[in-house]
Motif scaffolding. Structure first.
Motif: not given
Length: 683
Positions: A79-93, A527-540
């Motif tokens: 049923x799902x697209x299953x995505x694993x994230x290492x929070x230490x590599x991707x603190x933005x997510x 938190x993320x560079x203005x060059x980077x792909x947009x997530x659903x929010x730009x975090x401060x």
């Protein structure tokens, strides 16, 4: 021959040890990337995002109960697209989905499991879930998505709006800066939560919070507040005595589950230890307490022996879990002791050791296992056994060496050997502070090698930084915390080496941050560079936690760099940031301790100390081993320097010390005692 794996998924292409741990799950895991996200949109499938990290105990438990299970995998894969994230590599997510979980449930933690629409907007979340409950909830939510998608989409839309709103910060153009008297009121209110007997806060679990303690140490020094000073030293002592500190191998674990700093979650993180090395080095400068010096020395030994890569980068963490002699994976197995083991190893010295480290009901954990913990002064133990304190320390040192040799025969905890830029920056700062206050040359050597590694291996072609390094490769562009921590580390490295290349690199990286991370409205940085792909929010990111927030670190950097480079408008940018942050700092000071420290530094005298002449190194060492948090140093023996603080100050055959405040300098002096008086009589 390696055993053949029944299952292999796309995580096998990754370098993160946490992701690789899941590469042979029957779940069809993907890493977070454009292909996986596009697949979700094309197939109109919900995304299952599971976030954790290699040293996370409950992440391993959920993997074993759920993600290694064929029945669970069948449901997830169908049923799902299953995505694993290492929070230490991707603190933005991690920032975004942790905020979502806290909005949904009121609490957070890892493993962090989120269900999201194909475009990444979340609508359901949980931490650890048992197998049958996990299957049940996944099936129910998938059914709801098929039968009533508008209900889920509506909830996700509201959640996305809420995620943006909770991270909205308004510009503070009309604000005044926080006044010194306001800080005293905040600390008085904050102190109601202090555990003045055991340190930390009046609760369990207990986290070490080095950022808070760093501010409170400075506050008590600046205000000559003996009550706060006593609280800080009680906390530092109890943490150093506790089981949370590895008395045998050095280094601190993540946090303790009890009120007395006894039984930790046994994972050891680079960021904790980098921050705590810095904190204890400063505390040693302020108190000359040998316990603090020993903590610094042992913690750096831990970094050298367990986390130092041959490239001179530092690895991320050691796992809490390790294999027992009968090959069961258990938390703390590497670190705990049974009474009969200790008696057999230590023999005639056992009674003294047992008193010193509480091999009794106070030090007992569970199932006959003891976690070493102190609960009293060494002199009292020595008197009880009719020996001198020096004899006691010699006995304890020999016992710990024997135990270290015995422990080396055990199965070691798993290592997360990825190298993260920001955590290396925190460790670099710790090493420079250790060298500054303990005056041990090898700490400077280690710091320089680490800084060279970062600038040679972690720098991108455009002059920016990468986030990660593993197997000779970097795959993720740096986040604000990477820049903030490295800039801080490089400024500190300049102050102990006076090699201007480190200061120039810090200046260049700051200019890069201003160009690529700025939020024009608030003066803060995304938190993320203005060059980077947009997530659903730009975090401060502004709240200080165990690690100071990336924005507060940048604010401190701008404050120091505005003194070194007064013409570059760093001060104007800093002023804008501080005005924007005033309402948040005053509303919740204990979550903004690094901001609070900067507020105090800006409201009081802050000195630029310039030493120029042949004898500058010895004079700087003599001055800088004192606890002088309200001063920066610049020094050289050169007639010509491009550094504004050093220009036109060289006098032949003299080494002069200038003590300046906001560019206005006292008459130069030649004696360190006179210079110290000029700094401390005005602080």
């Amino acid at each position: 021959m390696p055993t053949e794996q029944k299952h292999t998924n796309n995580l096998i292409k990754e370098s993160s040890p946490y992701l690789l741990q899941h590469a042979h799950n029957p779940v069809n895991w993907e890493a977070w990337n454009d292909d996986a996200l596009l697949k979700a949109k094309e197939k109109n499938k919900l995304i299952l995002i599971s976030i954790g990290y290699a040293a996370c105990h409950w992440c391993h438990v959920m993997e074993h109960e759920c993600f290694e299970d064929e029945e669970v995998a069948k449901t997830m894969n169908a049923h799902f697209i299953n995505i694993k994230v290492d929070r230490e590599e991707r603190p933005d997510i991690d920032h975004i989905y942790m905020d979502a979980l806290q909005m949904m449930t009121g609490s957070g933690g890892w493993p962090l499991n989120i269900l999201a629409l194909p475009d990444g907007r979340p609508f359901w979340g949980a931490t650890f879930v048992k197998k049958q409950e996990w299957i049940q909830v996944l099936n129910q939510l998938q059914q709801l998505y098929i039968e009533d998608p508008k209900k889920i989409i509506g909830y996700a839309e509201n959640m996305a709006t809420g995620l943006k709103e909770i991270n909205t910060i308004t510009s503070g153009e009309n604000q005044d800066l926080i006044q010194d008297s306001e800080i005293e009121v905040m600390v008085a209110e904050w102190s109601k939560y202090f555990d003045t007997f055991l340190g930390g806060y009046k609760r369990a679990p207990k986290f070490m919070m080095p950022t808070n303690l760093n501010f409170l140490q400075y506050f008590s020094h600046a205000k000559q507040d003996n009550t706060i000073n006593e609280y800080v030293n009680t906390t530092l002592t109890r943490m150093a005595w506790g089981g949370i500190f590895d008395h045998i191998g050095g280094g601190f674990s993540r946090y303790s589950v009890d009120t007395k700093w006894h039984v930790p979650h046994f994972e050891k993180m680079l960021y904790d230890n980098g921050l705590l090395i810095s904190l204890y080095a400063k505390a040693y400068a302020a108190t000359k307490n040998d316990l603090y010096k020993s903590v610094v020395e042992k913690s750096i030994t831990f970094l050298e022996e367990e986390l130092l890569d041959k490239s001179n980068g530092l690895y991320s963490s050691l796992d809490a879990d390790s294999l027992t002699p009968d090959h069961k994976l258990e938390e703390g197995a590497f670190y705990v002791w049974q009474e009969d083991q200790l008696k057999a190893i230590l023999q005639t010295n056992y009674p003294i050791f047992a008193d010193y480290f509480n091999i009794n009901s106070y030090g007992l954990w569970e199932e006959g296992n003891y976690v070493l913990i102190r609960d009293g002064e060494a002199l009292d133990i020595a008197m009880k056994h009719s020996i001198t304190k020096i004899e006691l320390q010699d006995i304890i040192s020999k016992c710990l060496s024997l135990l270290k040799a015995e422990r080396a025969k055990r199965n070691k905890p798993r290592l997360d050997d990825k190298i993260l830029t920001s955590w290396n920056g925190l460790a670099l700062k710790g090493l420079t502070d250790a060298y500054r206050y303990l005056e041990e040359d090898k700490y400077l050597t280690l710091a320089i090698k680490n800084a060279d590694f970062i600038l040679n291996q972690m720098t991108a072609e455009d002059g920016g930084l990468y986030r990660n390094f593993k197997n000779g490769k970097s795959t993720i562009h740096g986040f604000l915390e990477d820049y903030a921590a490295i800039i801080d580390g490089l400024i500190s490295l300049y102050e102990v080496s006076f090699n201007e290349k480190w200061l120039n690199h810090s200046f260049q990286l700051t200019e890069y941050v201003i160009k690529n991370f700025s939020d024009g409205e608030t003066g803060l940085f995304f938190f993320t560079s203005n060059k980077e792909d947009k997530l659903i929010r730009k975090t401060l990111e502004v709240a200080d936690n165990v690690i100071p927030s990336s924005n507060s670190m940048m604010a401190h950097n701008l404050h120091k760099l505005s003194k070194y480079f007064p013409e570059d408008n760093f001060e104007g940018r800093l002023d804008q940031m501080m005005k924007t942050m005033k309402p948040l700092i005053t509303e919740n000071p204990q979550n903004h301790a690094n901001w609070l420290q900067l507020t105090q530094l800006m409201s009081e005298n802050f000195f630029e100390v310039v030493v120029i002449g042949e004898n500058f190194e010895l004079i700087c060492k003599t001055l800088m081993k004192n606890y002088l948090p309200n001063a920066i140093f610049a020094a050289s023996n050169a007639k010509n320097s491009n550094l504004p603080l050093l220009m036109n100050r060289y006098v032949m055959n003299k080494t002069l010390i200038y003590v300046c405040n906001h560019g206005s300098c006292q008459m130069p002096v030649e004696e360190t005692s006179k210079a110290l008086d000029l700094i401390t009589s005005n602080d």
